[in-house]
Design a protein around this motif. Structure first.
Motif, PDB file in Angstrom:
ATOM      1  N   UNK A 174       0.831  -1.206   0.000  1.00  0.00           N
ATOM      2  CA  UNK A 174       0.000   0.000   0.000  1.00  0.00           C
ATOM      3  C   UNK A 174       0.866   1.257   0.000  1.00  0.00           C
ATOM      4  N   UNK A 175       1.949   1.234   0.802  1.00  0.00           N
ATOM      5  CA  UNK A 175       2.844   2.404   0.837  1.00  0.00           C
ATOM      6  C   UNK A 175       3.481   2.624  -0.532  1.00  0.00           C
ATOM      7  N   UNK A 176       3.858   1.539  -1.192  1.00  0.00           N
ATOM      8  CA  UNK A 176       4.441   1.689  -2.530  1.00  0.00           C
ATOM      9  C   UNK A 176       3.408   2.261  -3.516  1.00  0.00           C
ATOM     10  N   UNK A 177       2.160   1.835  -3.361  1.00  0.00           N
ATOM     11  CA  UNK A 177       1.114   2.355  -4.249  1.00  0.00           C
ATOM     12  C   UNK A 177       0.911   3.866  -4.034  1.00  0.00           C
ATOM     13  N   UNK A 178       0.860   4.284  -2.771  1.00  0.00           N
ATOM     14  CA  UNK A 178       0.687   5.706  -2.462  1.00  0.00           C
ATOM     15  C   UNK A 178       1.890   6.508  -2.942  1.00  0.00           C
ATOM     16  N   UNK A 179       3.097   5.908  -2.745  1.00  0.00           N
ATOM     17  CA  UNK A 179       4.313   6.612  -3.194  1.00  0.00           C
ATOM     18  C   UNK A 179       4.288   6.822  -4.697  1.00  0.00           C
ATOM     19  N   UNK A 180       3.857   5.826  -5.445  1.00  0.00           N
ATOM     20  CA  UNK A 180       3.782   5.985  -6.904  1.00  0.00           C
ATOM     21  C   UNK A 180       2.747   7.060  -7.291  1.00  0.00           C
ATOM     22  N   UNK A 200       9.268   8.628  -0.577  1.00  0.00           N
ATOM     23  CA  UNK A 200       9.346   7.667   0.519  1.00  0.00           C
ATOM     24  C   UNK A 200       8.567   8.131   1.730  1.00  0.00           C
ATOM     25  N   UNK A 201       8.800   7.396   2.862  1.00  0.00           N
ATOM     26  CA  UNK A 201       8.107   7.698   4.108  1.00  0.00           C
ATOM     27  C   UNK A 201       9.050   8.478   5.007  1.00  0.00           C
ATOM     28  N   UNK A 202       8.587   9.635   5.546  1.00  0.00           N
ATOM     29  CA  UNK A 202       9.446  10.437   6.411  1.00  0.00           C
ATOM     30  C   UNK A 202       8.606  11.047   7.523  1.00  0.00           C
ATOM     31  N   UNK A 219       5.772  11.149   1.202  1.00  0.00           N
ATOM     32  CA  UNK A 219       6.008  12.377   0.440  1.00  0.00           C
ATOM     33  C   UNK A 219       6.749  12.059  -0.849  1.00  0.00           C
ATOM     34  N   UNK A 220       6.389  12.835  -1.902  1.00  0.00           N
ATOM     35  CA  UNK A 220       7.083  12.744  -3.195  1.00  0.00           C
ATOM     36  C   UNK A 220       7.631  14.126  -3.528  1.00  0.00           C
ATOM     37  N   UNK A 221       8.957  14.272  -3.512  1.00  0.00           N
ATOM     38  CA  UNK A 221       9.630  15.533  -3.783  1.00  0.00           C
ATOM     39  C   UNK A 221      10.096  15.504  -5.240  1.00  0.00           C
ATOM     40  N   UNK A 222       9.666  16.504  -6.055  1.00  0.00           N
ATOM     41  CA  UNK A 222      10.056  16.600  -7.463  1.00  0.00           C
ATOM     42  C   UNK A 222      10.603  18.012  -7.718  1.00  0.00           C
ATOM     43  N   UNK A 223      11.782  18.069  -8.258  1.00  0.00           N
ATOM     44  CA  UNK A 223      12.431  19.377  -8.490  1.00  0.00           C
ATOM     45  C   UNK A 223      11.883  19.986  -9.765  1.00  0.00           C
ATOM     46  N   UNK A 224      11.655  21.327  -9.679  1.00  0.00           N
ATOM     47  CA  UNK A 224      11.137  22.084 -10.843  1.00  0.00           C
ATOM     48  C   UNK A 224      12.123  23.193 -11.188  1.00  0.00           C
ATOM     49  N   UNK A 265      11.090  22.824  -5.067  1.00  0.00           N
ATOM     50  CA  UNK A 265      10.530  21.479  -5.023  1.00  0.00           C
ATOM     51  C   UNK A 265       9.011  21.525  -4.942  1.00  0.00           C
ATOM     52  N   UNK A 266       8.392  20.618  -5.693  1.00  0.00           N
ATOM     53  CA  UNK A 266       6.958  20.389  -5.565  1.00  0.00           C
ATOM     54  C   UNK A 266       6.772  19.105  -4.750  1.00  0.00           C
ATOM     55  N   UNK A 267       6.050  19.202  -3.628  1.00  0.00           N
ATOM     56  CA  UNK A 267       5.949  18.075  -2.699  1.00  0.00           C
ATOM     57  C   UNK A 267       4.494  17.682  -2.532  1.00  0.00           C
ATOM     58  N   UNK A 268       4.194  16.388  -2.709  1.00  0.00           N
ATOM     59  CA  UNK A 268       2.850  15.853  -2.478  1.00  0.00           C
ATOM     60  C   UNK A 268       2.919  14.969  -1.227  1.00  0.00           C
ATOM     61  N   UNK A 269       2.055  15.241  -0.213  1.00  0.00           N
ATOM     62  CA  UNK A 269       2.062  14.546   1.079  1.00  0.00           C
ATOM     63  C   UNK A 269       0.790  13.747   1.269  1.00  0.00           C
ATOM     64  N   UNK A 270       0.951  12.523   1.803  1.00  0.00           N
ATOM     65  CA  UNK A 270      -0.186  11.711   2.271  1.00  0.00           C
ATOM     66  C   UNK A 270       0.048  11.392   3.740  1.00  0.00           C
ATOM     67  N   UNK A 271      -0.784  11.915   4.691  1.00  0.00           N
ATOM     68  CA  UNK A 271      -0.564  11.665   6.127  1.00  0.00           C
ATOM     69  C   UNK A 271      -0.689  10.179   6.481  1.00  0.00           C
ATOM     70  N   UNK A 272      -0.005   9.789   7.553  1.00  0.00           N
ATOM     71  CA  UNK A 272       0.002   8.389   7.982  1.00  0.00           C
ATOM     72  C   UNK A 272      -1.384   7.924   8.399  1.00  0.00           C
TER      73      UNK A 272
END
Length: 612
Positions: A63-69, A164-166, A176-181, A187-194
């Motif tokens: 599930x964590x891998x799915x959310x990370x993707x 990854x998970x932080x 969180x997924x950190x992508x440089x622009x 950085x553009x960051x997308x977060x999913x709370x635990x």
């Protein structure tokens, strides 16, 4: 059950070999079934728990891998939008415009939010909490699955992405997924709370956990039933083993009571704990009157002999074997009985000594038989000496006749001289009288030696110098002058070794060996016959050897030399060497025959030296 017969023997119950052999085997099988039942139940429970836990971990990881993707895809879409907008100069890249693009993207959950981080490591925007803009987030550490750790400035400097998970600055876990622009230089960051994904994980894992719970509930009763059956079988086999052990104990108890030797057990205070009928017969008191009483209270005479040994064993723990003592017969007070006892300490495992056991055997008949055998041996040895004297008698008569003839001649000369009173011959008469006295003493010595040699019943031991014993024996062996051509010489060690033996018996041994050696060499024509008697000692033993230069011992008869009634002579009884061997061995010695380096025969006697 066992039964005791009228003669005291124990009648053992009939038991088939299969029954007696299967009891321990069935007991072991029951133990194994119980153990395997318990192990199987525990293993099933552990297996279910492990399988459930592994299923949960695998579901969580997936599930964590799915959310990370998902987060990575969303952040990349935003960056792609920024890149396309940057190419159009008419589109301003404001925070408002970026938020509009974010709101246009499909989201799996309303709790998912977006952040923009500028090149200084500060929040440029926060989709859920706009007031957080301007907060410094450069201290957040990002650790991937390989354990590599880096910070926000590291990503900005490297212009790289991370997913990854932080844990954020508020201590909350998130994916969180950190992508440089390049357009934002940030950085553009997308977060999913635990809280969001953990709830989803539990929902996804619940069917698995429920399935394993059902499996566990099914296995536990099966294991309980199996273990119960195993316990029942074990209980049955244990009862059978206890019954078998009880039967064996009854047999042992009846054997203990009917044993032909005295058996008893005393505690550390020397009080009787148990004993058998034979021991009660030795003390002359019934069994029930012994228990709880000390040895001295039951039999003071027995206590005198055994109490010192009991106390020594209680102190040292060492056993005592073959202790012999005498007791007055309990049924005939005018008789004495001989006993031989062995003692052993009793303890439980490696614990302290709890008592002493004693095994007592009545050896009166054995001792009487030994005394009779010893008496017969003395009589046989005496008969052998008489036989030797019988063979020597003719020579002895001749030997005594010589001094008697000399005495007669000297006496006749004295009478003739005294008749002729005119002759002054006092000095001659005195000389003849002295010679008469010497010859009479010589006769007396010969008779004294022979009388001591044939004396019966004197078997007392004494300290004897070996050299004196050898010289006396040579004088006896050559007293009859039967072997005038045989040269008998000695080679004796000085100072003379001392032994503790019976003088008469060992004179008989050496005389027998000497006369056998003289017989062997008396017919040698080519060289002078000789016999050598040697004596040599070391620290513990002395060896007396008689060596001749005769034809030696035929190898075919060597093994029969010391057999009773074996002889190669025409006369004699054939018991000389057998008696010699028994005499030597009775004094802890050895007698053997060996071949000397040249020719002939050598008989050796080894005896322990007398204690100093």
């Amino acid at each position: 059950m066992t039964a005791q017969q009228s003669d005291g023997s124990v009648d053992r119950p009939e038991r088939s070999d299969s029954d007696s052999a299967s009891d321990p085997e069935q007991l072991r099988r029951g133990e194994l079934l119980v153990v395997w039942g318990l192990i199987s139940g525990i293993a099933a429970l552990v297996l279910c728990l492990v399988a459930g836990y592994v299923s949960y971990r695998l579901s969580r990881k997936a599930h964590i891998e799915s959310i990370s993707r998902y987060n990575r895809v969303v952040s990349q879409q935003l960056v792609q939008s920024l890149r396309q907008a940057g190419k159009r100069a008419s589109t301003p890249l404001t925070t408002k415009w970026i938020m509009e693009r974010w709101n246009e993207l499909p989201r799996s959950d309303s709790s998912v939010y977006m952040c923009l981080i500028d090149r200084d490591g500060k929040l440029a925007a926060h989709s859920l909490q706009p007031d957080k803009a301007g907060s410094d987030v450069s201290g957040i550490r990002l650790t991937d699955s390989s354990g590599k750790s880096q910070t926000i400035p590291d990503l900005l400097n490297a212009k790289t992405d991370w997913v990854g998970e932080n844990t954020n600055l508020r201590g909350k876990r998130q994916i969180a997924a950190y992508t440089y622009s390049d357009e934002l230089e940030g950085l553009v960051v997308i977060h999913t709370p635990a809280e969001t994904y953990e709830a989803d994980i539990r929902s996804a894992a619940m069917p698995w956990m429920f399935g394993f719970g059902i499996a566990t509930l099914g296995l536990v009763p099966a294991c309980v039933i199996f273990t119960s059956l195993a316990f029942r079988f074990y209980h049955k086999t244990t009862r059978e083993a206890q019954r078998h052990l009880k039967d064996q104990f009854v047999e042992l108890e009846q054997f203990y009571r009917a044993a032909p030797v005295g058996l008893c057990l005393v505690d550390t205070q020397l009080r009787f704990l148990r004993l058998n009928e034979t021991m009660a017969m030795i003390t002359g008191i019934p069994i029930e009157n012994h228990v709880g009483k000390t040895i001295d209270e039951i039999s003071p005479d027995l206590a005198t002999h055994v109490e010192p040994i009991y106390r020594r064993i209680l102190k040292t723990g060492e056993r005592e074997l073959n202790h012999e003592f005498s007791l007055r017969d309990s049924s005939h007070h005018d008789r004495w009985s001989e006993y031989r006892a062995s003692y052993h300490c009793v303890r439980a495992g490696d614990g302290p000594i709890s008592g002493v056991s004693m095994v007592v055997q009545n050896v009166t008949l054995e001792k009487t038989a030994d005394q009779e055998r010893a008496q017969h041996a003395l009589e046989l040895a005496h008969a052998s000496r008489l036989n030797t004297i019988g063979q020597m008698v003719a020579g002895i008569i001749h030997e005594i006749n010589q001094p008697l003839s000399a005495i007669s001649n000297y006496a006749a000369a004295c009478s003739a001289t005294l008749a002729n009173t005119s002759t002054n011959s006092d000095s001659k008469i005195n000389d003849w009288l002295d010679k008469i006295g010497q010859q009479a003493v010589r006769c007396g010595e010969i008779v004294k030696q022979l009388r001591g040699f044939v004396r019966k019943g004197d078997d007392s031991s004494e300290f004897i110098a070996v050299n004196d014993l050898v010289r006396e024996s040579i004088a006896l062996a050559t007293a009859d002058r039967r072997y005038p051509d045989v040269c008998v010489s000695t080679d004796l060690s000085e100072p003379s070794p001392v032994i503790f033996v019976c003088r008469v018996q060992f004179q008989q041994v050496i005389v027998n060996l000497l006369r056998n050696a003289c017989d062997a060499v008396s017919h040698i024509a080519s060289e002078s016959p000789r016999v050598v008697v040697q004596a040599a000692a070391d620290d513990k033993h002395v060896v007396i050897s008689v060596t001749d230069n005769g034809p030696g011992v035929d190898p075919d008869i060597r093994s029969m030399l010391f057999d009773p009634f074996f002889t190669t002579k025409g006369e004699g009884m054939g018991i000389g060497l057998a008696i010699c061997k028994s005499i030597v061995e009775s004094s802890d010695g050895r007698l053997w025959e060996e071949t000397p380096p040249q020719r002939g025969a050598r008989f050796c006697i080894e005896l322990p030296l007398a204690p100093r």
